[in-house]
Design a protein around this motif. Structure first.
Motif, PDB file in Angstrom:
ATOM      1  N   HIS A 679       0.812  -1.215   0.000  1.00 24.58           N
ATOM      2  CA  HIS A 679       0.000   0.000   0.000  1.00 24.58           C
ATOM      3  C   HIS A 679       0.846   1.264   0.000  1.00 24.58           C
ATOM      4  CE1 HIS A 679       0.643  -0.231   4.404  1.00 24.58           C
ATOM      5  NE2 HIS A 679       0.397   1.084   4.404  1.00 24.58           N
ATOM      6  N   ASP A 680       2.123   1.187   0.469  1.00 24.59           N
ATOM      7  CA  ASP A 680       2.979   2.374   0.478  1.00 24.59           C
ATOM      8  C   ASP A 680       4.036   2.312  -0.606  1.00 24.59           C
ATOM      9  OD1 ASP A 680       1.743   3.836   2.426  1.00 24.59           O
ATOM     10  OD2 ASP A 680       2.951   3.068   4.066  1.00 24.59           O
ATOM     11  N   MET A 704       4.023  16.297  -1.342  1.00 21.78           N
ATOM     12  CA  MET A 704       4.793  15.227  -1.989  1.00 21.78           C
ATOM     13  C   MET A 704       4.514  13.886  -1.318  1.00 21.78           C
ATOM     14  SD  MET A 704       8.433  17.146  -2.720  1.00 21.78           S
ATOM     15  CE  MET A 704       9.084  15.740  -3.610  1.00 21.78           C
ATOM     16  N   ILE A 705       4.368  13.912   0.027  1.00 24.36           N
ATOM     17  CA  ILE A 705       4.021  12.686   0.743  1.00 24.36           C
ATOM     18  C   ILE A 705       2.674  12.161   0.246  1.00 24.36           C
ATOM     19  CG2 ILE A 705       3.264  11.792   2.985  1.00 24.36           C
ATOM     20  CD1 ILE A 705       6.190  11.883   2.943  1.00 24.36           C
ATOM     21  N   LYS A 706       1.684  13.072   0.073  1.00 25.26           N
ATOM     22  CA  LYS A 706       0.335  12.669  -0.327  1.00 25.26           C
ATOM     23  C   LYS A 706       0.298  12.100  -1.738  1.00 25.26           C
ATOM     24  CE  LYS A 706      -2.988  15.589   0.674  1.00 25.26           C
ATOM     25  NZ  LYS A 706      -3.701  16.878   0.853  1.00 25.26           N
ATOM     26  N   MET A 707       1.365  12.334  -2.504  1.00 27.10           N
ATOM     27  CA  MET A 707       1.385  11.814  -3.876  1.00 27.10           C
ATOM     28  C   MET A 707       1.663  10.320  -3.935  1.00 27.10           C
ATOM     29  SD  MET A 707       3.410  14.848  -5.887  1.00 27.10           S
ATOM     30  CE  MET A 707       3.617  13.806  -7.319  1.00 27.10           C
ATOM     31  N   HIS A 708       2.017   9.717  -2.769  1.00 23.54           N
ATOM     32  CA  HIS A 708       2.443   8.323  -2.830  1.00 23.54           C
ATOM     33  C   HIS A 708       1.290   7.384  -3.206  1.00 23.54           C
ATOM     34  CE1 HIS A 708       0.688   7.966   1.242  1.00 23.54           C
ATOM     35  NE2 HIS A 708       0.721   6.649   1.056  1.00 23.54           N
ATOM     36  N   ALA A 709       0.037   7.758  -2.839  1.00 16.49           N
ATOM     37  CA  ALA A 709      -1.100   6.897  -3.209  1.00 16.49           C
ATOM     38  C   ALA A 709      -1.289   6.877  -4.718  1.00 16.49           C
ATOM     39  CB  ALA A 709      -2.363   7.383  -2.512  1.00 16.49           C
ATOM     40  N   GLN A 727      -6.548  -0.147  -7.406  1.00 15.89           N
ATOM     41  CA  GLN A 727      -7.604   0.729  -6.909  1.00 15.89           C
ATOM     42  C   GLN A 727      -7.602   0.792  -5.379  1.00 15.89           C
ATOM     43  OE1 GLN A 727      -7.913  -1.528  -9.199  1.00 15.89           O
ATOM     44  NE2 GLN A 727      -8.733  -0.500 -11.046  1.00 15.89           N
ATOM     45  N   ILE A 728      -7.341  -0.349  -4.719  1.00 18.85           N
ATOM     46  CA  ILE A 728      -7.309  -0.362  -3.250  1.00 18.85           C
ATOM     47  C   ILE A 728      -6.202   0.543  -2.741  1.00 18.85           C
ATOM     48  CG2 ILE A 728      -7.008  -1.819  -1.212  1.00 18.85           C
ATOM     49  CD1 ILE A 728      -8.161  -4.150  -2.878  1.00 18.85           C
ATOM     50  N   ILE A 750     -15.968   4.453  -2.367  1.00 15.53           N
ATOM     51  CA  ILE A 750     -14.700   3.897  -1.883  1.00 15.53           C
ATOM     52  C   ILE A 750     -14.858   2.389  -1.730  1.00 15.53           C
ATOM     53  CG2 ILE A 750     -12.947   4.012  -0.070  1.00 15.53           C
ATOM     54  CD1 ILE A 750     -14.120   6.769   0.694  1.00 15.53           C
ATOM     55  N   LEU A 751     -13.881   1.614  -2.230  1.00 10.53           N
ATOM     56  CA  LEU A 751     -13.928   0.156  -2.093  1.00 10.53           C
ATOM     57  C   LEU A 751     -13.868  -0.229  -0.617  1.00 10.53           C
ATOM     58  CD1 LEU A 751     -11.445  -0.883  -4.931  1.00 10.53           C
ATOM     59  CD2 LEU A 751     -13.932  -1.121  -4.964  1.00 10.53           C
ATOM     60  N   LEU A 752     -14.600  -1.293  -0.266  1.00 13.30           N
ATOM     61  CA  LEU A 752     -14.590  -1.754   1.118  1.00 13.30           C
ATOM     62  C   LEU A 752     -13.169  -2.138   1.533  1.00 13.30           C
ATOM     63  CD1 LEU A 752     -16.013  -2.569   3.729  1.00 13.30           C
ATOM     64  CD2 LEU A 752     -16.544  -4.773   2.662  1.00 13.30           C
TER      65      LEU A 752
END
Length: 813
Positions: A679-680, A704-709, A727-728, A750-752
């Motif tokens: 996920h990261d 910049m941190i928020k761009m990781h997703a 997508q998750i 948002i996916l469960l």
């Protein structure tokens, strides 16, 4: 015999003038004593001579001379004769002393007015009894006639002894002789009430009919009717009530009353108004009548009580449409039988006028609505005269053909008909003119900018009262797009037919009972039939193996309520062994949504089963390899951010435990686990010094941190996972109120799996050490997600997480 009669003595001549008669009437002072009865004498009777028209140019004609003729008549005392004449005339005689104001009354006073002579009084009492509306004019004329020595003649209403007013005609002569100090007025009053009321009634009816023609609307008509009714009776308190039978409601469109406010629209109750409407009969209601009606339960008191109430039904063609009412609060004698008859008489004209004016207003509203519809309809509305020239051209016609109404009106239809189609259109027009055809046609038209369009025309000949065609009303619809659509549909149907023929699967269509109505060539061949007709009529469930027939019927029934996925069933055909098929059905519905059949797609699974087994074995190997690769990626991430070492593994453990507690399918649990490991992944694109910075991040660094997703999604979307891993990962920082990042998704968007990963990520992060802060502890983390349950985090996910820690004693270590 030729001797003329002696002239009348003293005031007798004026009395003769009062009567307008040439009969000599002697004055009272000179009347001889009565003679014995039966005595007769020869007396002259004046007979007027015929009127002679003067010759042209001659002077004034001489006054006609009465010819005296003598007849043998019984002797009657002159005073008695005068009294008999007065009595026979039915009039009231008065002698008014101008100097003192005293009046001597005689004649038919009591019969006409109900008063005795001593009750009548003088000029002051006479003035007070004149109707207030007539008093000023009566006194003005009296003063004028006295001044000018003219005959006093006037009509006025006079209050009689029993109450109420009656119309009188007054006629009087002034006897003014200054040398004799004589100032008197002698006259008579005649009861003209019935005649005057008749005249007023006729005038009222005429005025009401005229008001129906000239009134701007019903409100104006009601005001006019009120004023006209007031000319024949007291109408200070007047209203009109109308009954709407369709809605069973009573309305008061006009209401003038000194005591009660105007009532609104209401359900009919038990008032006097409703009684008149219900019975269809007029009602003169005094105190006794009201007491009787209320005692019988026919009516109830509504509004302020009145001294007298008069209501008449408004009836048109035998149907009561409402009521017209007057009432008086102080004078119980304001209305009587005469007013009831008058009110009833005018009511028929009032009812017809209201009905007519209402019909006119309804027609005007309908015309306005029709005009509005004509202008607003998407169809071109065009009216043609007999010469095929435009009389009316609405907005839709302007839009369809491009010509404005000003450009189109008066032009022959040829301006919108291509040359090649004019002969065809002329033939349609001739059919409309002679009434043989042409009501519907489809032809090419041309627009102002030269485009060729296809139009459907709906034509109606306009017929006058004598049956002659005066023109044509047409509705036109541009069907150019529809024609293109129909052509595309035909192509689509042909393509569908070819596709059905080319599909290697069986396609079977049934009715609602499951009886086959169509089968493609593949179905015919696989069933062993010679032709499609051999299958038509057979029930499709008869081909399902016996042990699965009930299951198949139940699945087919569920299709009508919701879409269901493909069903794996065994089918067996004559002379063969059962074969596994994937059967997918779709309900066929009409335009209104009503089902009329089902179409089934049956795909042979024999080869697919073999392929699936081979694929399964390959997938096991692939998953093993994939998991090893994912573990490698996870290690690479932790090497970039040593302070968060073990974070992904702990988040994955918690996320998987939450998914299991929530009862997710194994496939989805595995998806949560894989997504948790990577996920990261996007942090590989974030500088290491920012990831490990021990102080507060700047806005740019945080961005910049928020761009990781997003970065993680970009990398993972290129990998063909069997789960929505990309997508998750993309959504694992989204919050259910839409305040998360990077897309700002909310709620069901948002996916469960992402919601699960979000909660696990927050709990692990808050309970672990970070370069910029010490660990906050697991209790602070659980308190955070608990307080913001349903606000930022999914309720079910938070509940599962709390159960793990509180009840199942979950631990990261």
């Amino acid at each position: 015999m030729d001797a003329e009669p002696p002239p009348p003595e003293n005031g007798a001549e004026d009395t003769m003038r009062l009567f307008g008669s040439t009969v000599p009437v002697p004055s009272f002072p000179s009347a001889p004593a009565e003679e014995p009865a039966g005595r007769a004498e020869t007396r002259p009777i004046a007979v007027p001579a015929p009127h002679v028209r003067p010759a042209p140019g001659a002077g004034p004609a001489p006054a006609a001379k009465a010819e005296a003729r003598y007849y043998k008549t019984p002797y009657i005392n002159e005073r008695k004769k005068f009294e008999l004449i007065i009595a026979a005339s039915g009039q009231v005689v008065y002698d008014y002393d101008l100097a003192t104001g005293d009046i001597s009354w005689s004649g038919n006073l009591q019969q006409v007015m109900g008063y005795l002579p001593e009750e009548m009084g003088g000029i002051k009492e006479w003035t007070e009894r004149i109707h207030p509306d007539d008093r000023d004019e009566a006194l003005r004329l009296l003063e004028s006639c006295e001044k000018n020595r003219e005959v006093y003649e006037v009509d006025y209403r006079f209050r009689i002894k029993t109450g109420g007013y009656r119309w009188l005609h007054g006629r009087g002569f002034f006897l003014i002789e200054d040398d004799r100090n004589l100032r008197r007025m002698i006259g008579m009053m005649q009861d003209i009430h019935e005649r005057k009321q008749g005249e007023l009634l006729q005038s009222a009816v005429y005025k009401i009919a005229q008001a129906a023609d000239t009134s701007a609307g019903l409100d104006d008509l009601f005001r006019s009717v009120h004023g006209i009714v007031g000319t024949v009776m007291p109408a200070g308190n007047f209203y009109i009530a109308l009954y709407d039978r369709a809605r069973e409601m009573l309305e008061f469109p006009y209401f003038r009353d000194e005591e009660d406010p105007p009532p609104g629209t209401l359900k009919p109750g038990k008032g006097l108004t409703e009684y008149v409407i219900r019975t269809g009969r007029p009602l003169l209601c005094d105190e006794a009548t009201d007491r009787d009606l209320r005692g019988r339960g026919e009516v109830a008191l509504v509004g302020a009580p009145s001294a007298i109430w008069l209501g008449v039904p408004l009836i048109v063609d035998g149907v009561t449409i409402g009521a017209m009412v007057v009432q008086h609060y102080s004078d119980p004698n304001a209305y009587g039988p005469a007013e009831l008859r008058m009110f009833e008489y005018v009511s028929s004209q009032v009812a017809r006028s209201i009905w007519r004016k209402g019909a006119e207003e309804a027609l005007r509203r309908n015309e306005q609505r029709l005009s509005h519809h004509i202008q607003q309809t998407p169809l071109a509305v065009i009216e043609w005269d007999r010469e095929f020239k435009v009389r009316q051209w609405n907005r839709a016609a302007e839009r369809i053909f491009g010509f404005t109404a000003a450009e189109a009106v008066g032009r022959h239809a040829s301006f919108i008909i291509p040359e090649a189609y004019r002969g065809q259109v002329d033939e349609v027009w001739r059919g409309l003119m002679d009434g043989t055809s042409g009501e519907r046609s489809t032809n090419e038209n041309v627009t102002k900018d030269g485009r060729s369009i296809a139009c459907e025309w709906y034509n109606t000949p306009l017929i006058d009262g004598e049956g002659h065609v005066t023109g044509v009303a047409s509705l036109a619809q541009d069907v150019t797009e529809r024609r293109h659509t129909e052509a595309a549909l035909r192509d689509s149907e042909e393509l569908y037919r070819r596709l059905v023929a080319a599909i290697p699967d069986m396609i079977v269509r049934t009715d609602l009972e499951g009886n086959i109505v169509f089968a493609n060539e593949v179905a015919v061949r696989r069933s062993g039939s010679a032709r499609a007709e051999d299958l038509v009529g057979r029930n499709i469930f008869s081909f399902v193996v016996a042990e699965e027939r009930e299951k198949a019927a139940a699945a087919a029934a569920r299709m009508f309520d919701k879409k269901i996925g493909p069903q794996e069933l065994g089918l067996v055909f004559p002379g063969g062994s059962p074969i596994r098929f994937e059967v997918e059905g779709s309900v066929l519905r009409g335009p209104g949504g009503e089902p009329y059949g089902v179409v089934y797609l049956c795909r042979d699974m024999t080869e697919r089963k073999l392929a699936e087994e081979s694929l399964r074995q390959g997938l096991v190997k692939l998953r093993t390899t994939l998991k090893a690769s994912i573990d490698s990626l996870s290690s690479a991430i932790e090497m970039r951010d040593p302070y968060t070492a073990g974070h992904q593994e702990r988040v994955t453990r918690l996320a998987r435990a939450i998914a299991v507690d929530m009862g997710l399918e194994e496939e989805r649990i595995e998806a949560v686990e894989i997504a948790g490991i990577v996920h990261d992944l996007g942090k590989l694109y974030v500088p290491a010094e920012i990831l490990s910075k021990p102080t507060k991040l700047t806005d740019l660094e945080y961005a910049m941190i928020k761009m990781h997703a997003q970065a993680g999604y970009t990398v993972l979307s290129k990998i063909d996972f069997p789960w929505p891993i990309a997508q998750i990962v993309h959504q694992h920082h989204e919050l259910i109120n839409g305040s998360g990042y990077p897309q700002g998704l909310a709620g069901k968007d948002i996916l469960l799996e992402a919601k699960i990963l979000c909660v696990a990520d927050v709990v692990e992060a808050m309970s672990s050490h970070r370069p910029y802060r010490p660990a906050l502890g697991i209790f602070a983390a659980l308190d955070e997600v608990s307080r913001k349950r349903g606000l930022l985090y999914d309720r079910d996910v938070v509940d599962a997480c709390l159960r793990l820690f509180h009840e199942k004693k979950f631990k990261f270590d």
